[in-house]
Scaffold this motif. Structure first.
Motif, PDB file in Angstrom:
ATOM      1  N   THR A 153       0.789  -1.229   0.000  1.00 18.35           N
ATOM      2  CA  THR A 153       0.000   0.000   0.000  1.00 18.35           C
ATOM      3  C   THR A 153       0.826   1.286   0.000  1.00 18.35           C
ATOM      4  OG1 THR A 153      -1.799  -1.152   1.106  1.00 18.35           O
ATOM      5  CG2 THR A 153      -1.862   1.239   1.157  1.00 18.35           C
ATOM      6  N   GLY A 154       1.820   1.396   0.894  1.00 19.64           N
ATOM      7  CA  GLY A 154       2.621   2.617   0.936  1.00 19.64           C
ATOM      8  C   GLY A 154       3.437   2.820  -0.319  1.00 19.64           C
ATOM      9  N   ALA A 155       4.074   1.756  -0.785  1.00 19.33           N
ATOM     10  CA  ALA A 155       4.866   1.829  -2.012  1.00 19.33           C
ATOM     11  C   ALA A 155       3.981   2.077  -3.223  1.00 19.33           C
ATOM     12  CB  ALA A 155       5.674   0.544  -2.200  1.00 19.33           C
ATOM     13  N   LEU A 156       2.792   1.477  -3.232  1.00 15.09           N
ATOM     14  CA  LEU A 156       1.865   1.657  -4.352  1.00 15.09           C
ATOM     15  C   LEU A 156       1.363   3.094  -4.431  1.00 15.09           C
ATOM     16  CD1 LEU A 156       0.403   0.278  -6.684  1.00 15.09           C
ATOM     17  CD2 LEU A 156      -1.423  -0.333  -5.086  1.00 15.09           C
ATOM     18  N   ALA A 157       1.235   3.746  -3.291  1.00 18.22           N
ATOM     19  CA  ALA A 157       0.829   5.153  -3.301  1.00 18.22           C
ATOM     20  C   ALA A 157       1.846   5.995  -4.058  1.00 18.22           C
ATOM     21  CB  ALA A 157       0.679   5.666  -1.870  1.00 18.22           C
ATOM     22  N   ALA A 158       3.113   5.592  -4.007  1.00 21.33           N
ATOM     23  CA  ALA A 158       4.167   6.318  -4.710  1.00 21.33           C
ATOM     24  C   ALA A 158       4.375   5.826  -6.138  1.00 21.33           C
ATOM     25  CB  ALA A 158       5.484   6.196  -3.931  1.00 21.33           C
ATOM     26  N   THR A 159       3.705   4.739  -6.514  1.00 14.80           N
ATOM     27  CA  THR A 159       3.824   4.169  -7.855  1.00 14.80           C
ATOM     28  C   THR A 159       2.811   4.836  -8.786  1.00 14.80           C
ATOM     29  OG1 THR A 159       4.678   2.044  -7.090  1.00 14.80           O
ATOM     30  CG2 THR A 159       3.473   2.033  -9.178  1.00 14.80           C
ATOM     31  N   GLY A 160       3.230   5.095 -10.027  1.00 11.69           N
ATOM     32  CA  GLY A 160       2.361   5.811 -10.952  1.00 11.69           C
ATOM     33  C   GLY A 160       1.468   4.942 -11.813  1.00 11.69           C
ATOM     34  N   ASN A 161       1.840   3.676 -12.017  1.00  6.30           N
ATOM     35  CA  ASN A 161       1.135   2.831 -12.971  1.00  6.30           C
ATOM     36  C   ASN A 161      -0.344   2.675 -12.628  1.00  6.30           C
ATOM     37  OD1 ASN A 161       0.168  -0.051 -13.883  1.00  6.30           O
ATOM     38  ND2 ASN A 161       1.847   0.496 -15.237  1.00  6.30           N
ATOM     39  N   GLY A 162      -1.218   3.056 -13.553  1.00  9.71           N
ATOM     40  CA  GLY A 162      -2.647   3.073 -13.304  1.00  9.71           C
ATOM     41  C   GLY A 162      -3.234   1.698 -13.076  1.00  9.71           C
ATOM     42  N   SER A 163      -2.832   0.703 -13.855  1.00  9.63           N
ATOM     43  CA  SER A 163      -3.415  -0.628 -13.705  1.00  9.63           C
ATOM     44  C   SER A 163      -3.028  -1.252 -12.379  1.00  9.63           C
ATOM     45  CB  SER A 163      -2.981  -1.533 -14.870  1.00  9.63           C
ATOM     46  OG  SER A 163      -1.579  -1.709 -14.874  1.00  9.63           O
ATOM     47  N   GLN A 164      -1.794  -1.006 -11.924  1.00  3.70           N
ATOM     48  CA  GLN A 164      -1.374  -1.547 -10.636  1.00  3.70           C
ATOM     49  C   GLN A 164      -2.067  -0.824  -9.491  1.00  3.70           C
ATOM     50  OE1 GLN A 164       2.774  -1.050 -11.413  1.00  3.70           O
ATOM     51  NE2 GLN A 164       3.054  -3.174 -12.027  1.00  3.70           N
TER      52      GLN A 164
END
Length: 433
Positions: A153-164
């Motif tokens: 969750t925390g890392a994904l908040a910083a990730t840009g990829n829309g599908s992920q």
């Protein structure tokens, strides 16, 4: 990542289709069952060999089953060396700490401390974000367009990829997205935009705990941060009281041509996340490097059951001693990187495409995810494992082991050229006939 319809080529592959979760990914692009591997060669259960231009998504910079690492690991196991140690003191961990300090940190004038947590890259990013927030007393983190930092969750908040990001049904908060170097094209100074926004109390951006980025955006499309951009961000972080976090998980351990991807810029990040090829052997291992003044966690405030993977400490130390005792390996990486750039450049020019990336982390932007997928599929049919990257999977990306022989490297690039020819020229030939 490619997303072909899965058509298992063997009974073994059918087993995975029947029993494994639908979330599986890479296997859909490479529908065979692999049995053994050596350096840059994979062999399936039918004995067919494939050149590996994926290398565990840069987790195998030193190739499959390096003999010296394998020998060190086998000797350690046979001597009943500690396997799982939590964060207790072990001989294997001490040897790694000393080796990494002497071979990597000290020669670069770095005094960062080494922190171990869960064994994945996402674990390292989560720990780095949490640490920066505690050290600064702030919550907001600046991350960048096309960045990839993991899917927790925390890392994904910083990730840009829309599908992920769409895979999460929780709120992805605590991050402000800014433009990466070159995102708006030439003539737009993304660093100045960030500085201006942070300097204006009415910009709507809360004072950040950290500025987080990759020097080379692997999954985001091989976008490269310039020396000037990195230097500006380092200065901007200091100016605004934020910590600079470099995510060196995919671009580190020599992939860029230096051990760290930020070295060429002459900067010293406050926090560095590492994983993937850190163990050298493909064993799970991650690490956060942190300047001593920001090493503020209290005992067990952040932890992870598998932060003491001693087998990984053993192979990681062997990798350091074999490849980083002097600058010979780095020089050879740069030589191969120049060759890769030349070969990809020739292919790209033939079709009006462009090469992206830096070091041994490069690819060809085809402008189309479907086109890139076809090219990778054609390459696999010819005995090459290669993947895509980019916001629309439009990049045919080369992540060959850094130890690949010149002969194998040339043959793999020949297959890349053949795959481009097959996909992009064949229809024209048919029409002409």
């Amino acid at each position: 990542m490619l997303n072909h319809t899965e058509t298992p080529a063997t009974t073994g592959a059918a087993t995975f289709a029947r029993l494994e979760s639908e979330v599986r990914s890479y296997c859909r692009s490479f529908p065979t069952v692999f049995k053994k591997a050596q350096n840059a060669t994979l062999t399936d259960i039918e004995g067919r060999e494939y050149i590996d231009f994926l290398a565990g998504c840069a987790s195998l910079n030193y190739g499959h089953n390096d003999p010296d690492m394998k020998s060190a690991l086998v000797d350690y196991i046979m001597s009943d060396g500690v396997t799982h140690g939590l964060d207790m003191f072990t001989e294997a961990k001490e040897a790694f700490l000393i080796s990494f300090s002497e071979r990597i940190l000290k020669p670069r004038g770095m005094d960062h401390r080494m922190m171990f947590q869960g064994p994945t890259g996402a674990n390292a990013v989560e720990a780095a974000l949490k640490l920066a927030r505690k050290a600064t007393g702030r919550e907001n983190v600046i991350a960048f367009t096309n960045g990839y930092h993991g899917v927790t969750t925390g890392a994904l908040a910083a990730t840009g990829n829309g599908s992920q990001r769409a895979g999460s049904r929780s709120q992805l908060t605590g991050v402000t997205r800014m433009a990466y170097d070159g995102f708006h094209g030439e003539g737009v100074d993304s660093a100045q935009m960030l500085d201006d926004m942070l300097g204006d109390t009415s910009s709507g951006i809360d004072a950040p705990a950290a500025i987080l980025l990759e020097c080379i955006q692997g999954e985001g499309g091989l976008n490269v941060a310039s020396k000037e951009f990195l230097q500006r961000l380092s200065a901007i972080a200091k100016k605004h009281g934020a910590l600079l976090i470099i995510d060196d998980i995919q671009a580190g351990c020599g992939r860029s041509g230096d051990f760290f991807a930020f070295e060429f810029a002459g900067i010293e990040p406050d926090i560095i996340t590492m994983a993937k090829s850190l163990s050298g052997f493909g064993l799970p291992m991650s690490m956060v490097l942190v300047k001593p003044e920001y090493d503020v966690f209290t005992p067990a405030e952040h932890n992870g059951t598998f932060r003491g993977n001693n087998h990984a400490f053993v192979t990681a130390r062997a990798a350091l001693e074999k490849f980083w005792a002097d600058d010979a390996f780095a020089k050879d990486i740069r030589r191969k990187a120049d060759y890769l750039n030349q070969r990809l450049g020739a292919i790209a020019e033939s079709y009006g495409f462009r090469v992206k990336g830096r070091g041994m982390m490069r690819g060809i932007d085809t402008g189309s995810g479907d086109k890139a997928a076809e090219i990778c599929a054609a390459a696999f049919e010819r005995g090459l494992v290669i993947e895509t990257a980019g916001s629309s999977d439009e990049i045919v990306k080369v992540l060959a082991p850094l130890t690949i022989s010149d002969e194998t490297f040339a043959r793999g690039l020949d297959i890349v050229a053949e795959a481009f020819e097959t996909v992009l020229r064949a229809p024209a030939r048919v029409a002409a006939e």
